[in-house]
Design a protein around this motif. Structure first.
Motif, short mmCIF file in Angstrom:
data_model
loop_
_atom_site.label_atom_id
_atom_site.label_comp_id
_atom_site.label_asym_id
_atom_site.label_seq_id
_atom_site.Cartn_x
_atom_site.Cartn_y
_atom_site.Cartn_z
N MET A 1 -28.26 3.00 -16.84
CA MET A 1 -28.32 4.13 -17.77
C MET A 1 -27.14 5.06 -17.52
O MET A 1 -26.95 5.55 -16.41
N LEU A 2 -26.36 5.29 -18.56
CA LEU A 2 -25.23 6.20 -18.50
C LEU A 2 -25.65 7.53 -19.13
O LEU A 2 -25.97 7.57 -20.32
N THR A 3 -25.67 8.59 -18.35
CA THR A 3 -26.20 9.85 -18.86
C THR A 3 -25.18 10.98 -18.88
O THR A 3 -25.38 11.98 -19.53
N SER A 4 -24.10 10.84 -18.17
CA SER A 4 -23.13 11.92 -18.05
C SER A 4 -22.33 12.09 -19.34
O SER A 4 -22.01 11.12 -20.02
N GLY A 5 -22.03 13.31 -19.66
CA GLY A 5 -21.19 13.59 -20.82
C GLY A 5 -21.90 13.55 -22.16
O GLY A 5 -21.25 13.49 -23.20
N ALA A 6 -23.21 13.60 -22.14
CA ALA A 6 -23.96 13.57 -23.41
C ALA A 6 -23.76 14.89 -24.15
O ALA A 6 -23.95 15.96 -23.58
N ARG A 7 -23.39 14.78 -25.40
CA ARG A 7 -23.22 15.98 -26.22
C ARG A 7 -24.53 16.38 -26.89
O ARG A 7 -24.75 17.54 -27.19
N HIS A 8 -25.40 15.39 -27.11
CA HIS A 8 -26.65 15.64 -27.82
C HIS A 8 -27.81 15.14 -26.98
O HIS A 8 -27.93 13.94 -26.73
N ASN A 9 -28.64 16.07 -26.53
CA ASN A 9 -29.82 15.70 -25.77
C ASN A 9 -31.03 15.73 -26.70
O ASN A 9 -31.22 16.70 -27.44
N PRO A 10 -31.88 14.71 -26.64
CA PRO A 10 -33.08 14.72 -27.49
C PRO A 10 -34.05 15.80 -27.04
O PRO A 10 -34.03 16.23 -25.89
N SER A 11 -34.91 16.20 -27.95
CA SER A 11 -35.89 17.24 -27.63
C SER A 11 -36.97 16.69 -26.71
O SER A 11 -37.15 15.49 -26.58
N TRP A 12 -37.71 17.59 -26.07
CA TRP A 12 -38.80 17.19 -25.18
C TRP A 12 -39.88 16.45 -25.95
O TRP A 12 -40.45 15.49 -25.45
N THR A 13 -40.17 16.90 -27.16
CA THR A 13 -41.22 16.23 -27.94
C THR A 13 -40.81 14.80 -28.28
O THR A 13 -41.63 13.89 -28.25
N TRP A 14 -39.52 14.59 -28.59
CA TRP A 14 -39.05 13.24 -28.87
C TRP A 14 -39.14 12.37 -27.62
O TRP A 14 -39.51 11.20 -27.70
N LEU A 15 -38.80 12.93 -26.46
CA LEU A 15 -38.88 12.16 -25.22
C LEU A 15 -40.32 11.74 -24.92
O LEU A 15 -40.57 10.61 -24.50
#
Length: 152
Positions: A99-113
């Motif tokens: 899983m590549l997580t660094s540099g994400a410009r858009h994080n999903p919402s908690w409800t979506w997670l």
């Protein structure tokens, strides 16, 4: 997935469209969407792809969270469905997730997670033998800590 299929089937019957009501027709409908498959193409090339095999000959599936599009541009429910369809290709046998997580410009919402976690049934989790998180961001560390406590 079953609930989405049932709703799609009822819509097709109500609209009087003469189409096959099989799950394959539903899958094709979701994959093509109203963008002629551009989102499906994006998922297959920028979010989930196979990067070879690990030292035990298991497929290495790369999940690039830093490639997630903006929630204002894309329906994240459809995105999740496409991600699960793509994962279906790997879940029948053992596999490794990177899983590549660094540099994400858009994080999903908690409800979506939470919705995404609930839709990950046993078939997606049972054959994951290793999970590597590369360059975790603060946001991803928090998510893994919270979900790690929920899973235990």
């Amino acid at each position: 997935m079953d609930e989405q299929y049932r709703q799609w089937r009822y819509r097709m019957i109500d609209s009087g469209q003469n189409t096959s009501l099989s799950f394959d027709a539903f899958r094709t409908s979701v994959m093509q969407g109203d963008d002629n498959g551009r989102l499906l193409n994006y998922v297959n090339t920028n979010i989930i792809f196979q990067a070879g095999v690990d030292f035990e000959s298991r497929p290495m599936v790369v999940v690039s969270a830093c490639g997630l599009p903006s929630p204002s541009d894309v329906d994240y429910e459809r995105l999740l469905t496409l991600i699960l369809f793509r994962m279906d290709q790997f879940v029948e046998s053992d596999y490794t997730v990177v899983m590549l997580t660094s540099g994400a410009r858009h994080n999903p919402s908690w409800t979506w997670l939470v919705k995404a976690y609930r839709r990950l049934d046993r078939k997606y989790r049972k054959n994951v033998k290793r999970l590597y998180v590369v360059h975790p961001s603060t946001w991803s560390k928090v998510v893994f800590q919270i979900f790690g406590k929920i899973v235990r």
